[in-house]
Design a protein around this motif. Sequence first.
Motif, PDB file in Angstrom:
ATOM      1  N   GLY A 133       7.521  39.478 -15.203  1.00 35.37           N
ATOM      2  CA  GLY A 133       7.131  38.274 -14.479  1.00 35.37           C
ATOM      3  C   GLY A 133       5.782  38.436 -13.806  1.00 35.37           C
ATOM      4  N   THR A 134       5.495  37.502 -12.920  1.00 29.65           N
ATOM      5  CA  THR A 134       4.254  37.561 -12.158  1.00 29.65           C
ATOM      6  C   THR A 134       4.562  37.333 -10.677  1.00 29.65           C
ATOM      7  OG1 THR A 134       3.771  35.200 -12.449  1.00 29.65           O
ATOM      8  CG2 THR A 134       2.813  36.723 -14.060  1.00 29.65           C
ATOM      9  N   LEU A 135       3.724  37.938  -9.839  1.00 31.42           N
ATOM     10  CA  LEU A 135       3.823  37.807  -8.387  1.00 31.42           C
ATOM     11  C   LEU A 135       2.410  37.657  -7.858  1.00 31.42           C
ATOM     12  CD1 LEU A 135       5.294  38.017  -5.644  1.00 31.42           C
ATOM     13  CD2 LEU A 135       5.164  40.508  -5.863  1.00 31.42           C
ATOM     14  N   SER A 136       2.193  36.606  -7.088  1.00 33.36           N
ATOM     15  CA  SER A 136       0.869  36.391  -6.504  1.00 33.36           C
ATOM     16  C   SER A 136       1.027  35.837  -5.098  1.00 33.36           C
ATOM     17  CB  SER A 136       0.043  35.436  -7.380  1.00 33.36           C
ATOM     18  OG  SER A 136       0.694  34.184  -7.495  1.00 33.36           O
ATOM     19  N   ALA A 137      -0.073  35.843  -4.373  1.00 36.06           N
ATOM     20  CA  ALA A 137      -0.065  35.340  -2.996  1.00 36.06           C
ATOM     21  C   ALA A 137      -1.314  34.513  -2.754  1.00 36.06           C
ATOM     22  CB  ALA A 137      -0.008  36.500  -2.006  1.00 36.06           C
ATOM     23  N   LYS A 138      -1.191  33.555  -1.857  1.00 31.91           N
ATOM     24  CA  LYS A 138      -2.328  32.706  -1.494  1.00 31.91           C
ATOM     25  C   LYS A 138      -2.317  32.515   0.012  1.00 31.91           C
ATOM     26  CE  LYS A 138      -3.292  28.018  -1.549  1.00 31.91           C
ATOM     27  NZ  LYS A 138      -2.515  26.858  -1.645  1.00 31.91           N
ATOM     28  N   CYS A 145       0.918  32.068   4.647  1.00 30.57           N
ATOM     29  CA  CYS A 145       0.619  32.296   3.238  1.00 30.57           C
ATOM     30  C   CYS A 145       1.828  31.911   2.385  1.00 30.57           C
ATOM     31  CB  CYS A 145       0.195  33.731   2.987  1.00 30.57           C
ATOM     32  SG  CYS A 145       1.460  34.936   3.353  1.00 30.57           S
ATOM     33  N   THR A 146       1.597  31.865   1.083  1.00 33.54           N
ATOM     34  CA  THR A 146       2.659  31.562   0.133  1.00 33.54           C
ATOM     35  C   THR A 146       2.659  32.629  -0.947  1.00 33.54           C
ATOM     36  OG1 THR A 146       2.369  29.192   0.509  1.00 33.54           O
ATOM     37  CG2 THR A 146       3.615  29.834  -1.441  1.00 33.54           C
ATOM     38  N   PHE A 147       3.849  33.149  -1.237  1.00 34.86           N
ATOM     39  CA  PHE A 147       4.044  34.076  -2.347  1.00 34.86           C
ATOM     40  C   PHE A 147       4.685  33.310  -3.492  1.00 34.86           C
ATOM     41  CE2 PHE A 147       3.452  36.898   1.137  1.00 34.86           C
ATOM     42  CZ  PHE A 147       2.865  38.019   0.587  1.00 34.86           C
ATOM     43  N   TYR A 148       4.181  33.544  -4.706  1.00 30.52           N
ATOM     44  CA  TYR A 148       4.665  32.855  -5.898  1.00 30.52           C
ATOM     45  C   TYR A 148       5.284  33.871  -6.851  1.00 30.52           C
ATOM     46  CZ  TYR A 148       1.498  29.276  -4.114  1.00 30.52           C
ATOM     47  OH  TYR A 148       0.867  28.359  -3.314  1.00 30.52           O
ATOM     48  N   VAL A 149       6.550  33.651  -7.190  1.00 28.53           N
ATOM     49  CA  VAL A 149       7.276  34.524  -8.115  1.00 28.53           C
ATOM     50  C   VAL A 149       7.599  33.716  -9.368  1.00 28.53           C
ATOM     51  CG1 VAL A 149       9.409  35.830  -8.451  1.00 28.53           C
ATOM     52  CG2 VAL A 149       8.314  35.790  -6.198  1.00 28.53           C
ATOM     53  N   LYS A 150       7.330  34.307 -10.525  1.00 29.34           N
ATOM     54  CA  LYS A 150       7.656  33.664 -11.791  1.00 29.34           C
ATOM     55  C   LYS A 150       8.325  34.718 -12.680  1.00 29.34           C
ATOM     56  CE  LYS A 150       4.282  31.308 -13.540  1.00 29.34           C
ATOM     57  NZ  LYS A 150       3.128  30.839 -14.339  1.00 29.34           N
TER      58      LYS A 150
END
Length: 160
Positions: A133-138, A145-150
């Motif tokens: 998957g992918t993990l990112s932050a903004k 902030c927001t962390f995005y998990v896919k």
Amino acid sequence: MERWVIEDLFLVLKAFFVDGKNNNTLTFDCASLKNKVVITDSGKVQKLITNIIDNALEYTQDGDVVVSADIQCVNNIPMLLCDVQDSGVGIDEEKIDTLFDAFTQHDMSSSRSHEGVGLGLASSYSLISLLDGTLSAKNNKGKGCTFYVKIPVTLEGEEA
């Protein structure tokens, strides 16, 4: 890989984080997951999302943490999409690139107000790699902030 009702993960997390760490409000928006059954590594997914929620609660004081989750097809692949948004201190833009490195924290000074050694997000990054998957932050400019998990999942009945 095991079969599990994805909604159960968020019910477990809701019960686990019931104490209101740092006087925060924790909200789950996962109604769209009701009765959806997936096949994936539930232990890794649970640990990954637990780490991210714990981190959001740690760096937020008297604020809000919102966990949103859904399953959507991305390029014809079913994906568990989970966003964890907090109203905490945010992340300096220049530190986003090192956020998932081991032993790295937002505040590395000896007088910092947060506990830990900087392994939670590094562990999450390792887990997301194992799940393909992918993990990112903004950074949300002064609003946390927001962390995005896919994470790719297999929906029950769609196994190859």
